[in-house]
Design an enzyme around this catalytic site. Sequence first.
Site, PDB file in Angstrom:
ATOM      1  N   LYS A   1      33.796  30.639  34.558  1.00 19.77           N
ATOM      2  CA  LYS A   1      33.977  31.672  35.582  1.00 19.77           C
ATOM      3  C   LYS A   1      33.118  32.903  35.305  1.00 19.77           C
ATOM      4  O   LYS A   1      33.241  33.540  34.276  1.00 19.77           O
ATOM      5  CB  LYS A   1      35.457  32.051  35.641  1.00 19.77           C
ATOM      6  CG  LYS A   1      35.770  33.129  36.681  1.00 19.77           C
ATOM      7  CD  LYS A   1      37.253  33.394  36.742  1.00 19.77           C
ATOM      8  CE  LYS A   1      37.578  34.574  37.656  1.00 19.77           C
ATOM      9  NZ  LYS A   1      39.026  34.830  37.764  1.00 19.77           N
TER      10      LYS A   1
ATOM     11  N   HIS B   1      32.232  35.442  38.269  1.00 14.70           N
ATOM     12  CA  HIS B   1      32.949  36.374  39.142  1.00 14.70           C
ATOM     13  C   HIS B   1      32.287  37.744  39.252  1.00 14.70           C
ATOM     14  O   HIS B   1      32.956  38.755  39.435  1.00 14.70           O
ATOM     15  CB  HIS B   1      34.392  36.528  38.670  1.00 14.70           C
ATOM     16  CG  HIS B   1      35.351  36.712  39.817  1.00 14.70           C
ATOM     17  ND1 HIS B   1      36.697  36.915  39.634  1.00 14.70           N
ATOM     18  CD2 HIS B   1      35.158  36.729  41.166  1.00 14.70           C
ATOM     19  CE1 HIS B   1      37.297  37.056  40.798  1.00 14.70           C
ATOM     20  NE2 HIS B   1      36.379  36.940  41.746  1.00 14.70           N
TER      21      HIS B   1
ATOM     22  N   CYS C   1      40.059  40.733  37.524  1.00  8.88           N
ATOM     23  CA  CYS C   1      38.976  39.854  37.080  1.00  8.88           C
ATOM     24  C   CYS C   1      37.571  40.467  37.059  1.00  8.88           C
ATOM     25  O   CYS C   1      36.987  40.677  35.994  1.00  8.88           O
ATOM     26  CB  CYS C   1      38.954  38.594  37.947  1.00  8.88           C
ATOM     27  SG  CYS C   1      40.513  37.709  38.014  1.00  8.88           S
TER      28      CYS C   1
ATOM     29  N   LYS D   1      49.171  42.024  35.781  1.00 10.17           N
ATOM     30  CA  LYS D   1      47.866  42.046  36.442  1.00 10.17           C
ATOM     31  C   LYS D   1      47.838  43.028  37.606  1.00 10.17           C
ATOM     32  O   LYS D   1      48.787  43.149  38.371  1.00 10.17           O
ATOM     33  CB  LYS D   1      47.546  40.639  36.937  1.00 10.17           C
ATOM     34  CG  LYS D   1      46.227  40.498  37.684  1.00 10.17           C
ATOM     35  CD  LYS D   1      45.996  39.049  38.075  1.00 10.17           C
ATOM     36  CE  LYS D   1      44.667  38.877  38.814  1.00 10.17           C
ATOM     37  NZ  LYS D   1      44.384  37.462  39.117  1.00 10.17           N
TER      38      LYS D   1
END
Length: 551
Positions: free
Chosen positions: A171, A173, A107, A335
Amino acid sequence: LRLVPAGVLAHASVPFSMLAWVSMVLVTVVIVAVSSEVEPCSASRRKQQGRKLELPEKPNVIVIYGDDVGYGDLNAYGHPTSRTPNLDRMAEEGMKITQFYSAAPICSPSRASLMTGRLFPRAGVYSGNNTRSQTGSMTFNSWSNGGMMLNEITLPQHLKQYGYISGMVGKWHLGVKPEYLPINRGFDGYFGCPLTPVGCNSTAYNKSETTGWCMSYEDHNITQQPVDIRNIDQPYVQYTLDFITANQHRPFFFYFASHHTHMPQFASDRYLNSTPRGLFGDSLAELDYSVGAILNHTKQLGLSNKTLVIFTADNGPALISKELGGEQGPLKCGKGTTYEGGVREPALFWWPGVIEAGRLSYSMASTMDIFPTVVTLAGGKVPSDRTMDGVDITDLLTGQRLNGPRFQNFYYSGHVLMAVRLHQFKAHFYTMGSHCLPSYPDADCHNNATLTWHDPPLLFNVHQDPKERYPLDVKLHEGPLGNMMELVREHNKTMTFAPPQIDLGSNKDNFPCCNPTCTPRPSCCRCPSPDTAPPAGDNMHMTDGETRHIL
């Protein structure tokens, strides 16, 4: 031919003493690259090539960014039970790219590269901790001391000089302290929760609890805490549509950073149990609804021919959550890894009247390319005081070029250069698993598959073998491998690493709280009062099979 990956480990702690190929002489091999990125060429596109296309001056740009959406999750990319009619529409009316890369497999760093057009280690969004034979923690948490380096120039910040106004929902982040939040990084308006819900909503995992701590910002201020994450999409969409309406007569940039489809999966009542794919499909359908609302609104306002809409995502699927974590399609792992499934993403570009409908491109491109492309469309130039890693793909989008200008990709995980791609060839210097349980059939993807060095590198032709199952014989591919090693050497001459901001640690006092003087945090962070605040998370519809993971 023995090859040394000079500088590959310049910032990693794995020793180089074991190298068997240090005393080689690099033979520069000139190869004729038969472009395997060539796409089908329609008659209309042949007419477009070679003539100057008149583009709208200072077009609007909307970037819709999914969270943990895998390459194989969309119907347009082959999933048989996903219901994504609006994303499918973007592909049918615009352009689909099949070799589009996020700059990171997770992320925070991927979002830093999107915002800056640069490799994320340059922005300090990595960890230098290598004590567990891993690449260290790779994301900011809900109480981090650090954030993306403040001397980085973000896309909305850079666009101001060209007359653009910028807004964002969702988001972020890239740091939770005030100086790191979107409203202080170039955006003129911001609404929503800057965190992953997993980082601020414990109710998602323990149904006996009655409170969560996710918050909703409006610009600088927290206006609600806890906020009902399950029903946050409609306010996000409404804010976006209002922003577009208010700024329809001036150029704007908008960043719609969805929480879907990061686990824990959630959907509002409207989309719950709406798809045959289950809760993940419901979550994805809610994201698709947001896409459709934005496309329809731009069309209703007569802005579609002067608005570029981009959809992509931050990284591959979280295989640790099994059927609730997404699908990588024909790619390897997901991921957290630098296998193709961790970083290759769906990418759709929609601009009626400019981008030819139904266009399919096999060209390589990256999220880092969005920055220079948008700046070019705005009539500007990228910052000249720093190295930019993105390339301008305007001519690829508009059909002026059949193939894009990107022919290489560097795969970083944390501070380690794990792999490099040149044309169709990809060389892994290191591999590592992540976000995957031992029950998954490919052991290379597992969490316990630690950082492993490969001498010689693992070499694949990812056009013919996108699942990276069949390593090539390096003795038969000395030319391509030699060129890749030379590419790495040249890259290392310009690669710089900002101080690792994730290593600055954390402090509970940093947790965003609507009542900054209350204690203890975060349980005291409740505004309005507990009697009127919605119990965020009570209706998230988690299943017992979902696994908590803070990334």
